[in-house]
Motif scaffolding. Structure first.
Motif, PDB file in Angstrom:
ATOM      1  N   GLY A  64       0.425  -0.840   0.057  1.00  0.00           N
ATOM      2  CA  GLY A  64      -0.215  -0.328  -0.168  1.00  0.00           C
ATOM      3  C   GLY A  64       1.020   1.132   0.021  1.00  0.00           C
ATOM      4  O   GLY A  64       1.841   1.608  -0.742  1.00  0.00           O
ATOM      5  N   PHE A  65       0.524   2.152   0.851  1.00  0.00           N
ATOM      6  CA  PHE A  65       1.241   3.529   0.424  1.00  0.00           C
ATOM      7  C   PHE A  65       1.782   3.481   1.721  1.00  0.00           C
ATOM      8  O   PHE A  65       1.236   3.598   3.022  1.00  0.00           O
ATOM      9  N   GLY A  66       3.241   3.894   1.490  1.00  0.00           N
ATOM     10  CA  GLY A  66       4.455   4.969   3.059  1.00  0.00           C
ATOM     11  C   GLY A  66       5.194   5.620   2.168  1.00  0.00           C
ATOM     12  O   GLY A  66       5.137   6.332   1.456  1.00  0.00           O
ATOM     13  N   PHE A  67       6.109   5.840   2.776  1.00  0.00           N
ATOM     14  CA  PHE A  67       7.469   6.666   2.550  1.00  0.00           C
ATOM     15  C   PHE A  67       8.919   5.684   2.391  1.00  0.00           C
ATOM     16  O   PHE A  67       9.222   4.776   3.075  1.00  0.00           O
ATOM     17  N   ARG A  68       9.622   6.234   0.650  1.00  0.00           N
ATOM     18  CA  ARG A  68      10.765   5.881   1.100  1.00  0.00           C
ATOM     19  C   ARG A  68      11.314   6.477   1.973  1.00  0.00           C
ATOM     20  O   ARG A  68      11.672   7.393   1.427  1.00  0.00           O
ATOM     21  N   CYS A  69      12.580   5.865   2.910  1.00  0.00           N
ATOM     22  CA  CYS A  69      13.627   6.965   3.461  1.00  0.00           C
ATOM     23  C   CYS A  69      14.699   6.251   3.217  1.00  0.00           C
ATOM     24  O   CYS A  69      15.058   5.535   3.211  1.00  0.00           O
ATOM     25  N   GLY A  70      15.640   7.383   3.424  1.00  0.00           N
ATOM     26  CA  GLY A  70      16.770   7.586   3.630  1.00  0.00           C
ATOM     27  C   GLY A  70      17.545   7.352   4.793  1.00  0.00           C
ATOM     28  O   GLY A  70      17.584   8.108   5.717  1.00  0.00           O
ATOM     29  N   PHE A  71      18.430   7.015   5.268  1.00  0.00           N
ATOM     30  CA  PHE A  71      19.407   6.875   6.518  1.00  0.00           C
ATOM     31  C   PHE A  71      20.757   6.738   6.349  1.00  0.00           C
ATOM     32  O   PHE A  71      21.275   6.168   5.572  1.00  0.00           O
ATOM     33  N   LEU A  72      21.660   6.950   7.672  1.00  0.00           N
ATOM     34  CA  LEU A  72      22.774   6.844   7.165  1.00  0.00           C
ATOM     35  C   LEU A  72      23.619   5.923   7.297  1.00  0.00           C
ATOM     36  O   LEU A  72      24.387   5.785   7.334  1.00  0.00           O
ATOM     37  N   GLY A  73      22.649   4.959   8.000  1.00  0.00           N
ATOM     38  CA  GLY A  73      23.294   3.378   7.853  1.00  0.00           C
ATOM     39  C   GLY A  73      22.450   2.704   8.849  1.00  0.00           C
ATOM     40  O   GLY A  73      21.020   2.591   9.311  1.00  0.00           O
ATOM     41  N   LEU A  74      22.489   1.091   9.014  1.00  0.00           N
ATOM     42  CA  LEU A  74      21.491   0.486   9.501  1.00  0.00           C
ATOM     43  C   LEU A  74      20.990   0.531  10.944  1.00  0.00           C
ATOM     44  O   LEU A  74      19.655   0.374  11.520  1.00  0.00           O
ATOM     45  N   LEU A  75      21.826   0.859  11.796  1.00  0.00           N
ATOM     46  CA  LEU A  75      21.862   1.558  13.078  1.00  0.00           C
ATOM     47  C   LEU A  75      20.287   2.785  13.412  1.00  0.00           C
ATOM     48  O   LEU A  75      19.694   2.627  14.222  1.00  0.00           O
ATOM     49  N   HIS A  76      21.313   3.125  12.458  1.00  0.00           N
ATOM     50  CA  HIS A  76      20.418   4.799  11.896  1.00  0.00           C
ATOM     51  C   HIS A  76      18.968   4.265  11.662  1.00  0.00           C
ATOM     52  O   HIS A  76      17.757   4.591  12.610  1.00  0.00           O
ATOM     53  N   MET A  77      18.641   3.583  10.479  1.00  0.00           N
ATOM     54  CA  MET A  77      17.317   2.800  10.087  1.00  0.00           C
ATOM     55  C   MET A  77      16.424   2.324  11.533  1.00  0.00           C
ATOM     56  O   MET A  77      15.479   2.574  11.277  1.00  0.00           O
ATOM     57  N   GLU A  78      17.324   1.378  12.010  1.00  0.00           N
ATOM     58  CA  GLU A  78      16.516   0.848  13.337  1.00  0.00           C
ATOM     59  C   GLU A  78      16.106   1.407  13.919  1.00  0.00           C
ATOM     60  O   GLU A  78      15.138   1.126  14.247  1.00  0.00           O
ATOM     61  N   ILE A  79      16.864   2.388  14.797  1.00  0.00           N
ATOM     62  CA  ILE A  79      16.853   3.694  15.313  1.00  0.00           C
ATOM     63  C   ILE A  79      15.027   4.529  15.568  1.00  0.00           C
ATOM     64  O   ILE A  79      14.362   4.496  15.987  1.00  0.00           O
ATOM     65  N   VAL A  80      15.614   4.809  13.843  1.00  0.00           N
ATOM     66  CA  VAL A  80      14.049   5.493  13.237  1.00  0.00           C
ATOM     67  C   VAL A  80      13.051   4.657  13.631  1.00  0.00           C
ATOM     68  O   VAL A  80      11.432   5.408  13.761  1.00  0.00           O
ATOM     69  N   LYS A  81      12.949   3.446  12.778  1.00  0.00           N
ATOM     70  CA  LYS A  81      11.861   2.829  12.687  1.00  0.00           C
ATOM     71  C   LYS A  81      11.171   2.385  14.234  1.00  0.00           C
ATOM     72  O   LYS A  81      10.329   2.764  14.778  1.00  0.00           O
TER      73      LYS A  81
END
Lengths: 597, 359
Positions: free
Chosen positions: A332-349
């Motif tokens: 469905g609908f969502g967002f394509r997101c960019g992060f500095l790295g994997l930890l950053h991605m995990e933390i944002v999520k």
């Protein structure tokens, strides 16, 4: 304030080597914080930071030590946030290097020390945790001498936990780190090295004054954005925010200027007076670029707007996140997101889920590819779904990273195997000491982001450490592997992989999905394909039977309620074509995807 | 709706709890039996005084009704006014059945016995947590017949851990060898809060149970036992009245702890424990624990869900060809009704869900 009394420094340390404990001890010994008020890891104010034992955002605090004023500028301890370190260093004249006396220096600490040396900062080195039975300070002092050229006898030995050696460390900071230089009468030049959004006060920026003086109620010119803001409050953190009349050269503190968006008070910005501006801004630093991308989709379609608002709010505090709307046939609908790295991605999520109460599905992480099409045009692609069909692609380039691994020598073999299996190209291997080696590899980022870090840690029983930096883009033989359910591409599972690994990847994803997808009313073929060519296939056999239960004692109500529950369950299914899939299948499959072949 | 009126009487006592059973039964309360039976009689008398209709079927189930002295059980039965030709069934444990007991039952008005055979294979019985010997079954059927009760049912369960298809065939052969008028065969089901639920390695496999269901239907059909509801097979004319009443949304009264009842869209059930039941009845209060009243839509959907399980099926009514085409292999049209195919019987829930969706 006399410049000669000021010392500005950061602590550089690997995760768990005791930076936060040392910061706490310094706060306590300088009486900045009452021992009774002391809570562990005072400076890590975000819950997530304290739980994970890492610092994400830089903090700074002013303490008094004998006749001196020390500004301690905290730095993040994870490779994803390396750019924050360089910001902090720009506000310092020296660093304190903290190394665990039982473990020795780690790759990323070393990288940050090199960064400090490049910036001509003085390094005060200390071996911490000397109270531990396993501590071997002599050995690791030799190692530091060898890799950083700091004489072993100049390395302090402390226990941040017991406080032993900490006063001597504070004295060494005063003796060895030079005071800042600056001209109080020159036009104001202050560097913003961090900005955070506070819901009551707006943006609160950490600043280091280089020249001139900054007072509240003055009109300030932000030189990069060319905007004028009024200084509502200037102050220092002791660690509680304390307003001051002015911040002079060499001083570190905070500035509140009624700004609503951290994007308008970016790190690296130079602040001067509108009335008497400086001739030129200080040397800034470039914004960090997102390196890892994924789709974030709300499990409940109704949450799409909430997700948009939540991302907006998070971005107020973390300008490094990028996001744009995305739609997926499967999710469905969502967002394509960019992060500095994997930890950053995990933390944002995790922050989105925890602080904004959202249930999210994250698609497999991807890097940014540079695609050259057959017609000669170029495109950037960070989403496998956007990759053009094979026959339109001339070449694909992917980001390569320089990897630097420090490990006890016993794990060299297994880590080399790991690097090899991740398409790593061996560069060199150096002995730091008879026991420890430093390995250098060139590796595609795509191979690093998946679970390289976890694998490295598990193969080295936690002893190896990693640092990496972008090397550049290189052409690779990459293909997109699609997963088809009942003949329809499930875009959430599409991934770009190296051709040699495509078959294995496709086969394993098919096997995983077979386990995860519940049986339907018909056979569901699961296929992996490159372009139009199928490379793997599994089948989820049609369901043959549902409940054949007995009706106990005329309890029809229960039978009806069970059916109603089943009906509710069906509503929560996502459909791909005619195939109904519970939402968590995506999470599980994409999680399992961590084990990339 | 079914024109008859049923009565269910629950006997909550068991010598041993089967570890797949989720029903309200108790193994440690035999000292309550006398008081419990007395409460049952009081409760029934009260309903009769409140003009309960004549029962066209009675089902005394459990639990283990045969754990209760036969004469006294018949004392309870005598309180229930029966319509002429009423079907009166008692659920029996094969270990407890004797000719004397069956004699008492017959004289008390019982004309149908349901025997919990479960399996004819010893290791399967053990895996089910049952204690009786398979050879007792033949003897108990003989007792039933000797006492002059011609109508009986054999209950079997398939899908226990370690039961092979051949084991199941052995059970089916043994069952039809006894020439029963009626057979109920249930797939072992993992119910929450049972011992079985905590032991995933003993959980039945769907495909295996599907194969066993097909085999069962084959063996039954070959012996003139015809399927009339998903889990029930009978010689023509020997279909269970009481069972049929449930599937046709009929009215029934429930006596005893945890018994369910239904009257024209209102469903209710009694308190769960025998102690509480005895207490409430003796205090002159209703032992009803909770109830629900179905709105017209829910009632209609419930009717579909229940009726679709039967040989009569549901009226084609308002279902579109598109609705029905989607389930082509699971249903067939017979005149103006929709009936499950054998594959559809295995997936009756799925079919019910789709029919309900289409209403």
């Amino acid at each position: 304030m006399e410049l000669s009394r000021i010392r500005n420094f950061s602590i550089i340390a690997h995760i768990d080597h005791g930076k936060s404990t040392l910061s706490d001890r310094i706060l306590e010994m300088t009486k900045a914080v009452d021992a009774r008020e002391m809570r562990a890891q005072y400076l890590d104010s975000m819950d997530l930071e304290r739980e994970r034992g890492i610092t994400i955002k830089a903090q700074n605090v002013r303490v008094d030590w004998r006749d001196s004023i020390l500004h301690l500028i905290d730095t993040p301890g994870h490779v994803d946030f390396g750019y924050e370190v360089s910001r902090s260093l720009a506000a310092c004249e020296g660093v304190v290097l903290v190394v665990d006396a039982a473990q020795g220096i780690e790759a990323q600490t070393l990288a940050n020390c090199y960064l400090a040396l490049e910036n001509n900062l003085e390094i005060v080195a200390a071996l911490n945790k000397i109270d531990l039975p396993a501590a071997d300070p002599d050995r690791y002092a030799m190692e530091i001498e060898k890799v950083l050229g700091i004489r072993a006898e100049d390395i302090l030995r402390i226990s941040a936990k017991t406080g032993e050696g900490v006063p001597e460390l504070l004295d060494a900071i005063v003796q060895r780190i030079p005071p800042p230089k600056g001209d109080a009468d020159a036009p104001l030049q202050a560097l913003i090295f961090d900005s955070q959004y506070d819901q009551y006060r707006g943006v609160v920026s950490s600043v280091r004054v280089m020249n001139g003086r900054m007072r509240s109620n003055e009109k300030l010119l932000f030189m990069q954005t060319n905007a004028v803001h009024e200084a509502l409050e200037v102050g220092v953190r002791r660690p509680a925010p304390t307003p001051v009349d002015e911040l002079g050269p060499g001083e570190v503190g905070y500035l509140i200027a009624g700004i609503k968006d951290v994007g308008e008070a970016r790190s690296g910005e130079t602040v001067t007076h509108e009335a008497r501006p400086a001739d030129e801004p200080l040397e800034g630093y470039s914004d960090p670029k997102p390196m890892v991308f994924c789709g974030l989709f709300p499990i409940e379609a109704d949450d799409f707007e909430n997700l948009r608002e939540s991302l907006q709010k998070l971005k107020l505090n973390d300008a490094s996140i990028s996001y744009s709307p995305e739609s997926s046939g499967a999710l469905g609908f969502g967002f394509r997101c960019g992060f500095l790295g994997l930890l950053h991605m995990e933390i944002v999520k995790e922050r989105l889920e925890r602080e904004f109460n959202l249930a999210l599905i994250a698609t497999a992480p991807s890097v940014q590819y540079q695609v050259t099409k057959t017609d000669g045009s170029a495109m950037i692609c960070d989403n496998p779904s956007d990759l053009p069909p094979t026959n339109y692609i001339k070449s694909i380039e992917e980001p390569f990273f320089k990897l630097n691994i420090i490990t006890p020598k016993d794990y060299t073999g297994t880590l080399m195997d790991l690097c090899q299996s991740r398409r790593g190209e061996f560069d060199k291997l150096e002995y730091l000491s008879p026991e420890r080696v430093e390995m250098h590899y060139l590796m595609p980022l795509a191979e690093v982001v998946v679970d390289f870090f976890d694998q490295m840690k598990s193969r080295s029983q936690g002893y190896a450490s990693l640092d990496y930096e972008l090397h550049g883009y290189r052409e690779s033989d990459l293909v997109k592997v699609d997963l088809l359910l009942n003949g329809i591409v499930a875009d959430a599972f599409s991934t770009i992989v190296h051709r040699e690994k495509a078959y294995d990847y496709g086969r394993r994803m098919c096997e995983k999905l077979k386990e995860l997808i519940p049986r339907q009313m018909f056979d569901v073929p699961i296929q992996a394909a490159i372009g139009g060519k199928f490379i793997a296939r599994e089948t989820v056999r049609a369901k043959r039977k549902d409940v054949l239960a007995k009706c106990y004692g005329g309890d029809i109500s229960r039978k009806r309620k069970l059916l109603e529950k089943q009906k509710e369950g069906k509503k929560k299914m996502k459909s791909i074509g005619r195939v109904e899939i519970p939402g968590d299948v995506f999470i599980s499959a994409l999680k399992l995807d961590g084990r990339r072949p | 709706m079914h024109p008859g009126f049923g009565v269910y009487v629950h006997i909550p006592f068991c010598a041993k709890k089967c570890d797949y059973c989720a029903f309200a039964t108790f193994t440690d309360r035999e000292k309550l039996i006398e008081q419990y039976l007395s409460a049952l009689r009081t409760h029934i008398r009260r309903s009769v005084a409140g003009s309960m209709p004549l029962a066209t079927s009675v089902f005394i189930g459990g639990g283990t009704p045969t754990l209760v002295p036969a004469e006294e059980l018949m004392g309870v039965l005598r309180e229930i006014p029966l319509a002429s030709g009423a079907e009166v069934t008692v659920e029996c444990n094969p270990d407890d059945i004797s000719t004397a007991m069956m004699d008492v039952y017959r004289r008390g008005g019982v004309n149908r016995i349901s025997i919990g055979v479960q399996s004819a294979v010893e290791h399967v019985l053990r895996a089910l947590g049952r204690t009786h010997k398979p050879e007792n079954v033949r003897g108990s059927v003989d007792c039933v017949r000797e006492a002059g009760i011609e109508n009986f049912n054999l209950d079997v369960i398939y899908g226990a851990a370690g039961e092979t298809l051949d084991d199941w065939r052995e059970t089916l052969d043994a069952v039809v060898g006894l020439n029963p008028p009626h057979v109920s065969a249930y797939g072992l089901t993992v119910e929450p809060n049972t011992v079985l639920a905590t032991q995933p390695d003993r959980h039945p496999d769907d495909d295996d149970q599907a194969d066993k269901y097909l085999l069962c239907d084959e063996v039954m059909t070959a012996n003139n036992l015809l399927n009339y509801e998903i889990s029930n097979w009978a010689k023509p004319g020997r279909e269970c009245e009481h069972n049929s009443l449930y599937w046709r949304q009929g009215n029934y009264e429930g006596f005893g702890s945890a018994a369910h009842a239904h009257l024209n869209g209102r469903r209710w059930w009694n308190v769960r424990t025998p102690e509480r039941y005895i207490e409430l009845v003796n205090a002159g209060e209703s032992p009803e624990s909770a109830s629900e009243t179905l709105d017209a839509q829910t009632r209609k959907r419930e009717a579909l869900q229940l009726l679709v399980r039967t040989r009569e099926g549901v009226p084609v009514g308002s279902f579109s060809d598109a609705d029905l085409d989607e389930m082509a292999e699971l249903i067939q049209r017979r005149d103006d009704r929709i009936v499950l195919t054998i594959d559809g019987r295995l997936l009756a829930n799925e079919v019910a869900l789709r029919l309900i969706d289409a209403v």
